[in-house]
Design an enzyme around this catalytic site. Structure first.
Site, PDB file in Angstrom:
ATOM      1  N   ILE A  27     -49.491  68.742  22.937  1.00  0.00           N
ATOM      2  CA  ILE A  27     -49.395  69.706  24.025  1.00  0.00           C
ATOM      3  C   ILE A  27     -48.428  69.259  25.120  1.00  0.00           C
ATOM      4  CG2 ILE A  27     -51.440  68.770  25.209  1.00  0.00           C
ATOM      5  CD1 ILE A  27     -52.106  71.665  26.038  1.00  0.00           C
ATOM      6  N   ALA A  28     -48.459  67.981  25.495  1.00  0.00           N
ATOM      7  CA  ALA A  28     -47.576  67.493  26.554  1.00  0.00           C
ATOM      8  C   ALA A  28     -46.118  67.510  26.102  1.00  0.00           C
ATOM      9  CB  ALA A  28     -47.977  66.087  26.981  1.00  0.00           C
ATOM     10  N   LYS A  47     -43.136  61.120  14.386  1.00  0.00           N
ATOM     11  CA  LYS A  47     -43.159  60.212  13.235  1.00  0.00           C
ATOM     12  C   LYS A  47     -43.797  60.835  12.007  1.00  0.00           C
ATOM     13  CE  LYS A  47     -47.474  57.755  14.363  1.00  0.00           C
ATOM     14  NZ  LYS A  47     -48.075  56.434  14.622  1.00  0.00           N
ATOM     15  N   GLN A  59     -61.091  70.181  19.819  1.00  0.00           N
ATOM     16  CA  GLN A  59     -62.021  71.256  19.487  1.00  0.00           C
ATOM     17  C   GLN A  59     -62.493  72.052  20.705  1.00  0.00           C
ATOM     18  OE1 GLN A  59     -65.250  69.337  17.460  1.00  0.00           O
ATOM     19  NE2 GLN A  59     -64.083  68.940  15.605  1.00  0.00           N
ATOM     20  N   GLY A  60     -63.110  71.353  21.645  1.00  0.00           N
ATOM     21  CA  GLY A  60     -63.918  72.008  22.670  1.00  0.00           C
ATOM     22  C   GLY A  60     -63.230  73.073  23.486  1.00  0.00           C
ATOM     23  N   GLY A  61     -62.185  72.714  24.208  1.00  0.00           N
ATOM     24  CA  GLY A  61     -61.531  73.709  25.034  1.00  0.00           C
ATOM     25  C   GLY A  61     -60.660  73.092  26.102  1.00  0.00           C
ATOM     26  N   ASP A 217     -48.291  53.942  19.907  1.00  0.00           N
ATOM     27  CA  ASP A 217     -46.862  53.621  19.813  1.00  0.00           C
ATOM     28  C   ASP A 217     -46.146  53.701  21.161  1.00  0.00           C
ATOM     29  OD1 ASP A 217     -47.251  53.424  17.050  1.00  0.00           O
ATOM     30  OD2 ASP A 217     -46.737  55.527  16.727  1.00  0.00           O
ATOM     31  N   HIS A 238     -66.320  58.895  22.453  1.00  0.00           N
ATOM     32  CA  HIS A 238     -67.011  60.187  22.413  1.00  0.00           C
ATOM     33  C   HIS A 238     -68.410  59.973  21.860  1.00  0.00           C
ATOM     34  CE1 HIS A 238     -67.889  64.394  21.704  1.00  0.00           C
ATOM     35  NE2 HIS A 238     -66.822  64.701  22.403  1.00  0.00           N
ATOM     36  N   ARG A 284     -69.710  61.362  29.593  1.00  0.00           N
ATOM     37  CA  ARG A 284     -69.614  60.847  28.228  1.00  0.00           C
ATOM     38  C   ARG A 284     -69.970  59.373  28.102  1.00  0.00           C
ATOM     39  NH1 ARG A 284     -64.048  63.733  25.965  1.00  0.00           N
ATOM     40  NH2 ARG A 284     -64.975  65.782  25.591  1.00  0.00           N
ATOM     41  N   HIS A 345     -62.280  57.602  21.329  1.00  0.00           N
ATOM     42  CA  HIS A 345     -61.811  58.986  21.473  1.00  0.00           C
ATOM     43  C   HIS A 345     -60.577  59.148  22.354  1.00  0.00           C
ATOM     44  CE1 HIS A 345     -62.159  63.342  21.475  1.00  0.00           C
ATOM     45  NE2 HIS A 345     -62.298  63.375  22.788  1.00  0.00           N
ATOM     46  N   ARG A 380     -62.864  60.135  31.595  1.00  0.00           N
ATOM     47  CA  ARG A 380     -62.300  61.493  31.658  1.00  0.00           C
ATOM     48  C   ARG A 380     -63.388  62.565  31.634  1.00  0.00           C
ATOM     49  NH1 ARG A 380     -61.104  65.221  27.824  1.00  0.00           N
ATOM     50  NH2 ARG A 380     -61.111  63.813  26.020  1.00  0.00           N
TER      51      ARG A 380
END
Length: 530
Positions: A27-28, A47, A59-61, A217, A238, A284, A345, A380
């Site tokens: 996404i970033a 890679k 998964q979650g959102g 990496d 997680h 978490r 996680h 997080r």
């Protein structure tokens, strides 16, 4: 410090000039590339295949303030609470306040978020959130975000994609060495500016929710180049990944507990209310340690997530991917408990960047999980990671273009030394990798202490000593180079964990179980200052 060039022979190489490079297709990376492409040419390098990313497995959102009953202050407060005193408040405010506009951009790209019967966006609650603010697309939200961003990238004429190219190392200020895993050749790529968006480090652990590509990496690359790393001791585990002996872990989303899932031990007892007043919706780190405690007390290898009190049709519709996965193992989530246990996680730390994605090295930027923005602190908040990728991916791209667009690319001559060592065979390399992951899981996992951390350091130093006697052949180049990065990252995680003599967030020291409430300390690492 391990130098990957000491393990390979580079007899010849191609040479290219590119304006801007983004490493990573999560996404970033995709959001950064789209921003750069508004005015400049950009090459995305990955890679593996373009969709093999952590984002694609999310998964979650994605957490965002859009509901009438929600507000920025509450999201900021929840994030700071989960971060256990280590968040950078300015970064958190940027994340939360710029988040809605980044989400509207996805909606304009026709993303298929779930909606209620009256057509409004459907939002759920996850651990440590005070309001329902988690947008979702079934239980494959990351894959849906990846889809719409990738479609936009593929349509953009200013964006070039190079798959199956492994970045070996930086070569000076504006140059990288890459290895094409299909063509089996090396390239030196010169650039104006580069954004590292390489994702996570989960694969350094024996048990992880991450795909096998998550080998740290970008963090290792930046460290070898002299960039500052921060908060490397804060690795999130997680609480709920699918447990079956000799089976790779599969994420069982936080959203199941957000929708009412109950954790039970092997005696069918609820237990989270004994550990935290928010029970299953505690942060978490607390849930993971609570599960470990129950596993220890009941001499079990897992606990169980109970969804059987919820409507069958709703469960199947809301969690189609998890339903199908569990069904493959003979579990109907509407009738049977799901066996779960914690796994590595997310990395809260990483390459230290400012609010604009700038690292400590000019013209090298970072965004997403590889970076340490200060948003996540010591732990997080659920579903803030995808939002961070959008918000800070865009900001890093804007900064890279502004600072680097006028750079004149210089083609440098590179000379590589011949490595005169025997090749390591695949089986021997794999044994070392397996040993390393086991050490990290057993000694540098959810519960830590000085004795275990020092034992891990000593054992990893022995592995480093062994691997230094070899070089990598065609069949071991990628796995070998990934292992060099994993060893680098693992070593720094241990060093950081030894330095932090307190328990805070995801970092829990059995020998220092209390938090230092008198002062907040940040630990940073750089090859120039270590």
């Amino acid at each position: 410090m391990l130098d990957p060039k000491q393990f390979i022979n580079i007899d010849s190489y191609n040479s290219y000039e590119k304006d801007f490079i983004v490493v990573g297709t999560g996404i970033a990376g995709l959001r950064a590339a789209l921003e750069i492409a508004k005015t400049e040419k950009v090459t995305i390098i990955t890679k593996s295949k373009i969709i093999e990313t952590n984002t694609n497995y999310a998964q979650g959102g994605i957490a965002v303030v859009l509901a009438k009953e929600d507000n920025f202050e509450l999201h900021i407060e929840d994030t700071l609470y989960a971060g256990d005193g280590m968040c950078d408040k300015n970064s958190v405010e940027i994340l939360v306040k710029e988040g809605p506009e980044r989400i509207r951009e996805l909606i304009d790209l026709d993303i298929k978020f779930d909606r209620t019967d009256d057509g409004n966006l459907s939002m759920t609650k996850e651990a440590a959130h005070s309001k329902n603010r988690i947008l979702h697309a079934g239980d494959t939200t990351g894959a849906e975000i990846e889809r719409v961003l990738m479609e936009a990238v593929l349509k953009n004429e200013n964006i070039e994609i190079k798959e199956y190219n492994f970045i070996v190392d930086f070569l000076g200020e504006h140059s990288i060495l890459a290895y094409d895993t299909v063509e089996k050749n090396y390239s030196v790529i010169n650039f104006k500016g580069i954004i590292l968006a390489t994702g996570s480090i989960g694969a350094v652990y024996e048990n992880t929710s991450n795909p096998k590509i998550a080998t740290g990496d970008g963090i290792a690359l930046a460290y070898r180049a002299g960039a500052v790393l921060s908060d490397m001791e804060f690795v999130q585990f997680h609480p709920t990944t699918f447990y079956k002996e000799n089976t790779p872990r599969f994420l069982i989303s936080e959203s199941l507990r957000g929708e009412g899932g109950i954790l039970r031990n092997k005696y069918n007892e609820k237990f989270m209310n004994r550990y935290h007043n928010k029970s299953e919706l505690a942060p978490r780190d607390i849930v993971s340690r609570s599960i470990l405690s129950e596993m220890d007390m009941t001499e079990s290898k897992c606990v169980y997530l109970d969804m059987t009190h919820l409507d069958k049709e709703y469960l199947y519709k809301r969690f189609p991917n998890i339903t199908a996965f569990c069904k493959d193992y003979g579990i109907d989530i509407s009738k049977n408990y799901i066996p779960v246990s914690p796994a590595a996680h997310y990395m809260m730390g990483g390459i230290s960047v400012d609010i604009d994605g700038k690292t400590s090295i000019e013209h090298i930027y970072a965004a997403g999980e590889v970076s340490r923005t200060g948003v996540h602190g010591a732990n997080r908040l659920a579903s803030n990671s995808l939002l961070e990728g959008l918000v800070f991916g865009k900001r890093a791209a804007e900064t890279a273009v502004f600072e680097s667009k006028d750079i004149v690319i210089k083609k440098n001559k590179n000379k590589f030394n011949t490595v005169k060592k025997p090749y390591i065979c695949y089986n021997d390399l794999n044994k070392l990798i397996t040993e390393f992951k086991s050490i990290m899981w057993e000694k540098v996992g959810i519960l830590r202490d000085e004795q275990g951390l020092k034992e891990a350091l000593n054992k990893i130093e022995l592995i480093i000593h062994k691997i230094m006697n070899y070089k990598f052949s065609g069949e071991t180049i990628v796995d070998g180079l990934e292992f060099i990065n994993m060893l680098t990252v693992g070593y720094i995680i241990i060093e950081a964990s030894l330095k932090r003599k307190e328990s805070r967030g995801a970092h829990y020291r059995l020998d220092y179980p209390q938090k230092n409430i008198e002062k907040k300390i940040y630990y940073s690492f750089s090859k120039n200052i270590d």
